[in-house]
Design a protein around this motif. Structure first.
Motif, PDB file in Angstrom:
ATOM      1  N   GLU A  97      -2.054   8.431 -10.440  1.00 35.13           N
ATOM      2  CA  GLU A  97      -0.757   8.535  -9.760  1.00 35.13           C
ATOM      3  C   GLU A  97      -0.844   9.575  -8.648  1.00 35.13           C
ATOM      4  O   GLU A  97      -0.315   9.379  -7.545  1.00 35.13           O
ATOM      5  CB  GLU A  97       0.342   8.915 -10.746  1.00 35.13           C
ATOM      6  N   ARG A  98      -1.505  10.694  -8.930  1.00 30.75           N
ATOM      7  CA  ARG A  98      -1.657  11.727  -7.911  1.00 30.75           C
ATOM      8  C   ARG A  98      -2.526  11.236  -6.754  1.00 30.75           C
ATOM      9  O   ARG A  98      -2.219  11.500  -5.585  1.00 30.75           O
ATOM     10  CB  ARG A  98      -2.250  12.999  -8.534  1.00 30.75           C
ATOM     11  N   LEU A  99      -3.595  10.505  -7.077  1.00 31.49           N
ATOM     12  CA  LEU A  99      -4.438   9.935  -6.027  1.00 31.49           C
ATOM     13  C   LEU A  99      -3.649   8.963  -5.158  1.00 31.49           C
ATOM     14  O   LEU A  99      -3.736   8.978  -3.936  1.00 31.49           O
ATOM     15  CB  LEU A  99      -5.648   9.222  -6.642  1.00 31.49           C
ATOM     16  N   ARG A 100      -2.863   8.102  -5.809  1.00 28.05           N
ATOM     17  CA  ARG A 100      -2.066   7.124  -5.061  1.00 28.05           C
ATOM     18  C   ARG A 100      -1.010   7.813  -4.216  1.00 28.05           C
ATOM     19  O   ARG A 100      -0.681   7.369  -3.108  1.00 28.05           O
ATOM     20  CB  ARG A 100      -1.423   6.117  -6.010  1.00 28.05           C
ATOM     21  N   GLY A 101      -0.502   8.915  -4.725  1.00 29.67           N
ATOM     22  CA  GLY A 101       0.480   9.661  -3.945  1.00 29.67           C
ATOM     23  C   GLY A 101      -0.119  10.211  -2.667  1.00 29.67           C
ATOM     24  O   GLY A 101       0.558  10.267  -1.631  1.00 29.67           O
ATOM     25  N   ARG A 102      -1.357  10.635  -2.723  1.00 30.42           N
ATOM     26  CA  ARG A 102      -2.006  11.146  -1.519  1.00 30.42           C
ATOM     27  C   ARG A 102      -2.398  10.032  -0.565  1.00 30.42           C
ATOM     28  O   ARG A 102      -2.297  10.179   0.652  1.00 30.42           O
ATOM     29  CB  ARG A 102      -3.250  11.962  -1.900  1.00 30.42           C
ATOM     30  N   GLU A 103      -2.861   8.902  -1.120  1.00 33.24           N
ATOM     31  CA  GLU A 103      -3.363   7.806  -0.289  1.00 33.24           C
ATOM     32  C   GLU A 103      -2.266   6.854   0.176  1.00 33.24           C
ATOM     33  O   GLU A 103      -2.339   6.301   1.267  1.00 33.24           O
ATOM     34  CB  GLU A 103      -4.412   7.002  -1.072  1.00 33.24           C
ATOM     35  N   GLY A 104      -1.279   6.608  -0.684  1.00 28.64           N
ATOM     36  CA  GLY A 104      -0.275   5.590  -0.401  1.00 28.64           C
ATOM     37  C   GLY A 104      -0.645   4.302  -1.102  1.00 28.64           C
ATOM     38  O   GLY A 104      -1.827   3.933  -1.186  1.00 28.64           O
ATOM     39  N   SER A 105       0.358   3.590  -1.618  1.00 23.12           N
ATOM     40  CA  SER A 105       0.091   2.371  -2.390  1.00 23.12           C
ATOM     41  C   SER A 105      -0.461   1.247  -1.533  1.00 23.12           C
ATOM     42  O   SER A 105      -1.002   0.277  -2.055  1.00 23.12           O
ATOM     43  CB  SER A 105       1.379   1.902  -3.076  1.00 23.12           C
ATOM     44  N   GLY A 106      -0.343   1.372  -0.209  1.00 22.33           N
ATOM     45  CA  GLY A 106      -0.919   0.356   0.661  1.00 22.33           C
ATOM     46  C   GLY A 106      -2.430   0.433   0.702  1.00 22.33           C
ATOM     47  O   GLY A 106      -3.102  -0.592   0.866  1.00 22.33           O
ATOM     48  N   LYS A 107      -2.974   1.637   0.540  1.00 24.38           N
ATOM     49  CA  LYS A 107      -4.415   1.824   0.645  1.00 24.38           C
ATOM     50  C   LYS A 107      -5.100   2.060  -0.699  1.00 24.38           C
ATOM     51  O   LYS A 107      -6.311   1.873  -0.814  1.00 24.38           O
ATOM     52  CB  LYS A 107      -4.721   2.992   1.586  1.00 24.38           C
ATOM     53  N   PHE A 108      -4.338   2.503  -1.694  1.00 22.94           N
ATOM     54  CA  PHE A 108      -4.940   2.762  -3.002  1.00 22.94           C
ATOM     55  C   PHE A 108      -3.998   2.283  -4.087  1.00 22.94           C
ATOM     56  O   PHE A 108      -2.814   2.642  -4.107  1.00 22.94           O
ATOM     57  CB  PHE A 108      -5.233   4.252  -3.177  1.00 22.94           C
ATOM     58  N   GLY A 109      -4.522   1.464  -5.002  1.00 22.52           N
ATOM     59  CA  GLY A 109      -3.724   0.983  -6.117  1.00 22.52           C
ATOM     60  C   GLY A 109      -4.534   1.021  -7.390  1.00 22.52           C
ATOM     61  O   GLY A 109      -5.764   1.083  -7.359  1.00 22.52           O
ATOM     62  N   PHE A 110      -3.848   1.000  -8.536  1.00 22.05           N
ATOM     63  CA  PHE A 110      -4.570   1.064  -9.803  1.00 22.05           C
ATOM     64  C   PHE A 110      -3.780   0.408 -10.915  1.00 22.05           C
ATOM     65  O   PHE A 110      -2.553   0.246 -10.851  1.00 22.05           O
ATOM     66  CB  PHE A 110      -4.879   2.522 -10.177  1.00 22.05           C
ATOM     67  N   TYR A 116      -9.421   1.234 -20.203  1.00 23.12           N
ATOM     68  CA  TYR A 116     -10.118   0.971 -18.946  1.00 23.12           C
ATOM     69  C   TYR A 116      -9.179   1.152 -17.766  1.00 23.12           C
ATOM     70  O   TYR A 116      -7.963   1.205 -17.917  1.00 23.12           O
ATOM     71  CB  TYR A 116     -10.717  -0.433 -18.930  1.00 23.12           C
ATOM     72  N   VAL A 117      -9.778   1.231 -16.565  1.00 26.64           N
ATOM     73  CA  VAL A 117      -9.023   1.422 -15.329  1.00 26.64           C
ATOM     74  C   VAL A 117      -9.560   0.453 -14.280  1.00 26.64           C
ATOM     75  O   VAL A 117     -10.770   0.229 -14.190  1.00 26.64           O
ATOM     76  CB  VAL A 117      -9.162   2.870 -14.814  1.00 26.64           C
ATOM     77  N   VAL A 118      -8.674  -0.138 -13.502  1.00 29.53           N
ATOM     78  CA  VAL A 118      -9.049  -0.950 -12.343  1.00 29.53           C
ATOM     79  C   VAL A 118      -8.366  -0.334 -11.128  1.00 29.53           C
ATOM     80  O   VAL A 118      -7.147  -0.153 -11.129  1.00 29.53           O
ATOM     81  CB  VAL A 118      -8.597  -2.424 -12.490  1.00 29.53           C
ATOM     82  N   THR A 119      -9.132   0.023 -10.099  1.00 32.17           N
ATOM     83  CA  THR A 119      -8.540   0.538  -8.871  1.00 32.17           C
ATOM     84  C   THR A 119      -8.943  -0.351  -7.706  1.00 32.17           C
ATOM     85  O   THR A 119      -9.982  -1.014  -7.750  1.00 32.17           O
ATOM     86  CB  THR A 119      -8.983   1.983  -8.563  1.00 32.17           C
ATOM     87  N   ALA A 120      -8.119  -0.361  -6.670  1.00 34.29           N
ATOM     88  CA  ALA A 120      -8.403  -1.143  -5.465  1.00 34.29           C
ATOM     89  C   ALA A 120      -8.145  -0.284  -4.242  1.00 34.29           C
ATOM     90  O   ALA A 120      -7.161   0.463  -4.199  1.00 34.29           O
ATOM     91  CB  ALA A 120      -7.523  -2.400  -5.413  1.00 34.29           C
ATOM     92  N   ARG A 121      -9.036  -0.390  -3.278  1.00 33.14           N
ATOM     93  CA  ARG A 121      -8.856   0.293  -2.006  1.00 33.14           C
ATOM     94  C   ARG A 121      -8.929  -0.739  -0.890  1.00 33.14           C
ATOM     95  O   ARG A 121      -9.771  -1.637  -0.915  1.00 33.14           O
ATOM     96  CB  ARG A 121      -9.929   1.355  -1.782  1.00 33.14           C
TER      97      ARG A 121
END
Length: 455
Positions: A97-110, A116-121
């Motif tokens: 959530e903190r990573l997405r807050g810095r990047e924005g949901s347009g560029k980073f999602g999870f 397990y975790v799935v992330t997309a950039r």
């Protein structure tokens, strides 16, 4: 594979540089079990620990087990996916959530699943892509795709990392990624020249000399890394490439390199097939364009034509490389000039004469001799005190390589890095004493191996 895997992880997590990544015992779900089955490319590695200070609070509390990275196309957009085992789903959700807050949901999602975790950039809609990737993996995981299973089965059972790619889709995926990046910078699709697109690049003959990667692609590629008693082996193979059938070379490339100087920093040999059309264009035009002469008086035109006529015709030398055999060794560098010996065996004496003429026209201190269909070029300072085959390091490096390669390269890494100004690079590579790479045709497919000798 270790370097690629760690770099991919660093990039996907948004680290502005190299993260310190330490391999540990693998545990948790297999990465291919939580990766969509239709990914274009995929790489998997063992457990990692992230030592980067900026991510200590966001990643290290939960990251564990195996991880994988993939290139995935969704709704015509390309995304890089990171899948990893989670040791603590609550902490994973909080950190991401903190990573997405810095990047924005347009560029980073999870998406955080059960362990397990799935992330997309990407450049847009990354959160939606992460959710779609998770759903696709639940429906058809990569581990359940037969082509993937067959390819990975070829690798040594004890391999600790591997990568897989669908070659037919790779060009389109890379093109989609490049288009997304360029349009995100404000360019309209109509403004992007076709020759800058990755698909055009991959589909051209620019990959000449890279085994199995010339022209339009199909089939799959698998790469795997295994630890050995003396270092690391990285093997690759294509399946169903449907390229032109290639027979093993008549020349023994391993013996040819072994016959070169034991003082070699870099040595290699290659069986050269058909040279791609247009390669001679890299050395300049072979004819004058009338438009370049417009507006000039007859005297100026005559002077330009005279100078042009004196220029060496590299097109003949390039064409002479068809069906030739090359062996070379470099024993040092004087200034910026390599001290080398190179032997080229061409298809006939006329081809050798064309190559020799081109070499003699270069402003290099080369002694060029022609004997029948063989050309030899030796520069000042080249040394040959003994044969490379007498070197225990060379013998160790070539162990396990394909027995009938069409390309072989050997590098004595400490000698290669000795002149470098970058002390950090020398220290980093200090344990690697040598590397050898060889590729070999398998009908329309190819296989190869990189052997790193580590002490």
């Amino acid at each position: 594979m270790l370097l690629v895997g760690t770099l991919v992880l660093a990039l996907l997590l948004g680290i502005g540089g190299w993260a310190g990544l330490t391999l540990m015992a693998a545990a948790g779900p297999q990465a291919a079990e939580i990766t969509p089955g239709d990914v274009v490319a995929f790489t998997a590695d063992g457990d990692v620990r992230v030592d980067d200070k900026d991510l200590t609070n966001d990643v290290t509390p939960w990251l564990g087990g195996r991880f994988g990275a993939a290139l995935w196309v969704h709704d015509t957009e390309a995304y890089t996916l990171l899948v990893a085992a989670s040791r603590d789903d609550r902490k994973a959700r909080e950190g991401l959530e903190r990573l997405r807050g810095r990047e924005g949901s347009g560029k980073f999602g999870f998406v955080v699943g059960d362990g397990y975790v799935v992330t997309a950039r990407g450049t847009r809609d990354a959160q939606a892509a992460a959710e779609a990737a998770n759903a696709a993996a639940q429906a058809t995981p990569l581990a359940g795709v037969q082509a993937y299973a067959d390819a990975v089965k070829w690798l040594p059972e004890e391999h600790f990392a591997h990568a897989y790619a669908d070659l037919a889709e790779a060009g389109e995926a890379m093109t989609a990624m490049m288009m997304s990046q360029l349009t995100d910078l404000g360019m309209d699709e109509e403004e992007i020249p076709e020759d800058v697109l990755a698909e055009e690049f991959i589909s051209s003959d620019m990959f000449f000399g890279v085994p199995g990667l010339t022209g339009k692609q199909q089939g799959t590629l698998v790469v795997g890394a295994s630890a050995t008693d003396d270092g690391v082996e990285v093997r690759y193979r294509t399946f169903g490439a449907a390229a032109t059938m290639v027979a093993p070379p008549a020349a023994d490339l391993i013996a040819a390199v072994g016959g070169l100087s034991a003082d070699a920093i870099v040595a290699g040999s290659a069986a050269i097939g058909k040279v791609p059309e247009g390669l001679d264009g890299f050395f300049g035009p072979t004819t004058l364009d009338p438009e370049d002469l417009e507006g000039l008086d007859p005297k100026q035109i005559a002077e330009i034509q005279a100078e042009f006529a004196k220029a060496p015709d590299f097109s003949k030398a390039i064409k002479a490389l068809d069906s030739s055999f090359l062996a070379f060794a470099v024993t040092g560098v004087r200034g910026e000039v390599p001290m080398l010996s190179a032997t080229l065996r061409t298809k006939d004496a006329a081809a050798s004469a064309d190559v020799a003429a081109a070499l003699k026209s270069l402003e290099m201190q080369l002694t060029v001799t022609v004997t029948g269909n063989t050309v030899q070029a030796v520069s000042d300072g080249y040394t040959a005190t003994a044969k490379l085959s007498s070197s225990p390091l060379f013998q160790k490096a070539i162990e396990g390589l394909p027995s009938h390669p069409d390309l072989l390269v050997y590098v004595d890494l400490p000698k290669y890095l000795a002149p470098a100004d970058d002390a950090r690079m020398r220290d980093l590579a200090a344990p690697i004493k040598a590397l050898a790479f060889a590729s070999a045709p398998l009908g329309s497919d190819s296989e190869g191996m990189v052997h790193l000798i580590i002490e």
